[in-house]
Design an enzyme around this catalytic site. Sequence first.
Site, mmCIF file in Angstrom:
data_model
loop_
_atom_site.group_PDB
_atom_site.id
_atom_site.type_symbol
_atom_site.label_atom_id
_atom_site.label_comp_id
_atom_site.label_asym_id
_atom_site.label_seq_id
_atom_site.Cartn_x
_atom_site.Cartn_y
_atom_site.Cartn_z
ATOM 1 C CG LEU A 125 -1.801 1.241 1.430
ATOM 2 C CD1 LEU A 125 -2.827 1.368 0.307
ATOM 3 C CD2 LEU A 125 -2.514 1.192 2.783
ATOM 4 N N PRO A 128 6.591 5.907 -1.739
ATOM 5 C CG PRO A 128 8.447 5.752 -3.170
ATOM 6 C CD PRO A 128 7.026 5.278 -3.003
ATOM 7 C CB THR A 158 6.306 -6.391 6.046
ATOM 8 O OG1 THR A 158 6.434 -5.136 6.714
ATOM 9 C CG2 THR A 158 6.792 -7.499 6.960
ATOM 10 N N GLY A 339 21.838 -1.212 32.771
ATOM 11 C CA GLY A 339 22.965 -0.292 32.779
ATOM 12 C C GLY A 339 23.809 -0.406 31.516
ATOM 13 C CD GLU A 363 -0.149 -3.435 10.130
ATOM 14 O OE1 GLU A 363 0.868 -2.951 9.613
ATOM 15 O OE2 GLU A 363 -0.401 -4.646 10.128
ATOM 16 C CB THR A 365 2.328 7.101 13.050
ATOM 17 O OG1 THR A 365 1.259 8.018 12.725
ATOM 18 C CG2 THR A 365 3.222 6.906 11.833
ATOM 19 C CD GLU A 367 2.604 10.708 15.949
ATOM 20 O OE1 GLU A 367 3.260 10.895 16.989
ATOM 21 O OE2 GLU A 367 2.833 9.760 15.164
#
Length: 380
Positions: A125, A128, A158, A339, A363, A365, A367
């Site tokens: 989907l 760029p 993916t 640490g 999937e 962000t 936001e």
Amino acid sequence: MDFELDSEHEMIRQTVHDFAEKEVRPVAAHVDKTGEFPRATVAKMGGLGFLGVAIPTGYEGAGLDVLALAIGIEEMARVCGSHALIMAAHNSLCTGNIWLAGSEAQKRKYIPDLASGRKIGAWALTEPTSGSDAAALKTAAKWKKDEWVLNGTKTFCTNAPVAGTFVIHAVTESSKGTRGISAFIVERGNPGLSIGKVEDKLGVRGSATSQVILSDCHVPKDAMLGAENDGFVNALKILDGGRIGIGSMAVGIAQGAFEESVKYARDRVQFSKPIAEHQAIQFMLADMATRIDAARALVRRAAWLKDRGLPFKKEAAMAKLYASEMSSFVTNKAVQIHGGYGYIADYPVERMLRDAKLTEIGEGTSEIQRLVIAREVLGK
């Protein structure tokens, strides 16, 4: 309200847990370091039904449900984020889209190979110039004579470098905006489809990700998945379900990092006693445990709703949002507890920290999840 898994789901959890410990843990650091796709373990996952969890047995799936898939992804991610992402994307995206929108002929043709793991699936989907603005596609499908011709470039796909079956989204009627996008099933080896740049990623490095390039890629009429111009509508449904998988992955990564932290805190001695006896460490572990449990409950609620055919868009977005941000918090604390040792590759928590970040992006962000939740709350 029962928070305990029933016997079937507990058996699934234990099965994936045992497989992950025996087969995946020994190779997790290697696939992260080298970026190699773990073909051998993925093939075994297919043989055990992990790549067709919610597909009926008549199509060579495991015949289980979305909750089972969520549990399985979590257990896999507890050991290796790369394997979990391969499992999540294959089940939820490519296979899931064909199961959702495919004709019976398409299901019979493609689903058995995908559900059994004989072929890996990829879902294309993003482009760029279209990420969060997922509808801003430039890839186009033109009808010529008796076939479709696809041209464009997809990115961040993916499983694409190893996939045998692709679901490709393309504009079929530009004047209709989101209502002018269609999906197509394209198989590897189809002339005009090629793999572009393979990405060198921060985390989940064993999960192969690349561009998919379409250059005068000719496909027959029956390659269209679902009705013409319904591709984006169906893609949104797939993303809703996919968020349950990514939420599960986030919970699993966090659980793995938490377990490593508890073990390390009990063994590591400073100021003449194990650091687990220092209140500063105890408070970090308490926060980690609480947030993991809360995220798991959100994820499983969304899966429960989806399994019953009830609305789950808001709940899936909530689960994915909270679980992903929780996972980054927990893995960061895990590195802090370790640490200096947490910052080196000898210990798995630094890998888990890197793997967790993907869950805040893939999937949709964080936001975008907040936008989805707000629109559902406001009834928009």
